[in-house]
Design a protein around this motif. Sequence first.
Motif, short mmCIF file in Angstrom:
data_model
loop_
_atom_site.label_atom_id
_atom_site.label_comp_id
_atom_site.label_asym_id
_atom_site.label_seq_id
_atom_site.Cartn_x
_atom_site.Cartn_y
_atom_site.Cartn_z
N PRO A 364 0.93 -1.17 -0.12
CA PRO A 364 0.20 -0.13 -0.09
C PRO A 364 0.77 1.41 0.04
O PRO A 364 0.29 2.31 -0.46
N GLN A 365 2.05 1.20 0.63
CA GLN A 365 3.06 2.30 0.69
C GLN A 365 3.20 2.77 -0.61
O GLN A 365 3.44 4.01 -1.10
N GLU A 366 3.50 1.83 -1.52
CA GLU A 366 3.96 2.23 -2.79
C GLU A 366 3.04 1.99 -3.91
O GLU A 366 3.38 2.14 -4.95
N ASN A 367 1.60 1.77 -3.57
CA ASN A 367 0.43 1.86 -4.42
C ASN A 367 0.67 0.62 -5.67
O ASN A 367 0.32 0.94 -6.71
N LEU A 368 1.15 -0.51 -5.07
CA LEU A 368 1.28 -1.66 -6.03
C LEU A 368 0.05 -2.40 -6.10
O LEU A 368 -0.43 -2.86 -4.91
#
Length: 477
Positions: A364-368
């Motif tokens: 979620p932090q890297e929006n993957l």
Amino acid sequence: MKKSITLLLLVALCLVNYRLLDTIDQDPFLITDYSRLHPVKVERVVDGKEQEQLIHLLKEARDKNLTVSIAGQRHSQGGHTYYKDGIVVDMTHFNKIVSFDPAAKVIRVQAGATWKDIQDKVNPYGLSVKTMQSQNIFTVGGSISINAHGRDIRNGSLIKSVESFRLLTSKGEIKQVSRTENADLFPLVLGGYGLFGIILDVTLTLTEDEIYRMTSEAMTVDEYSNYFLSQVKSNPDIHMHYARISVAPDHFLTDMYAINYTVDKTVPLIEHNTLKATEDLVIPTKLLFHLNRSFDWGKNMFWNLQQKFFQVQQNNVISRNNAMRSETEFMEYRGIGKNDLLQEYFIPVDQFADFVHRLKTILPQENLKLLNITVRYVNQDEEATLSYAREDMFALVCLFNVSLEEQGQSSFKKGIQRIIDEVIRHRGTYYLPYAAYPSLEQFQAVYPRYKEFFVKKDQYDPEHLFMNYFYEQYKGE
């Protein structure tokens, strides 16, 4: 009523995506692979059909200072099968069964033969391949070039079932390669991504076809490693196994289910060894997977339906050959400006849960946009020079939905490199057939024998006749 209309519209959207839109954002004069990431103009594509034709083709390439790349089904995703302004040799027509000895459990096939071709040949004799990918559509030459692995947990990666092969070298010579003849080439070509020559034919050892009883069990990520060691690996009758981790928001990277294939000698093989011709329910399953791709509620629904499906299949019987003709066509996707791309990480068994917890934080932090994780087991195998299994490992096969635009690719690459850092921290490795998001430094850290590999490349192919983008990306200085 509104929900029915919405579902019908989504069905139509799926059909359009899969059948019409896959070429709209591609220049028809360029060539690429499954990833559609780096289309380039090549000199030409040549169908490999005869041995002498391939020898003459290499001579022509040397005379004209052209490069040669080797392609099968082109499902690799990192430019392994083509190179700008070079010749691409399509080996899919070089596909004969050369010889078959059922008593010795040995088969020799040309490199363009598919695993389906082998299964069709050996199934009537009660035999099966030892190791292959989860689909049988791939060419044998392509599979050994990436040293593939699959659901079998007893026979190791594909290199273990290769007895020998014939290699057409950059000098136009044909070498017989095995563990005792031209043995230096054996671990280089197996997992060598077409950089040492054209594989002409391969001799493989086979195993018995057999009946499995399928069972499934639910568990958490934290429980999985102990479950596998105590109940799966320790049970010699379980010959195949895989698992899936939930990507649904309600169970995100927490819940799992495992599928085991246990030998059942009480059921006659002849009652269940007719090979399935096609996949079942492809269009409805594609629709469901598109909902999984598009909506959080779709991910929850798809996960719940998967679990119910395997509960219904509990204690079903299936032959080994049919179990190795798995149904993944429903995942194939072609959207305008987007694609579903694989990345694969090999994590030591004792590091599995901790790595998944870190992955849960990074995604979620890297929006993957993660669509699926399948888990397989890979036995320790360091025979190949670029070996990915330095110890017993779980392979986490991760399917991402990715933008093909420059900004989206840059962001995705950053996220993947962050995951690779965690892979390295957990004594893990990653698989090389996929898009080249890992940095040069990460490649060198994960594959410590890289210098030996590239030195041997220069030795056997000093003019770099055989070329692809994997070499260009990771050769370094």
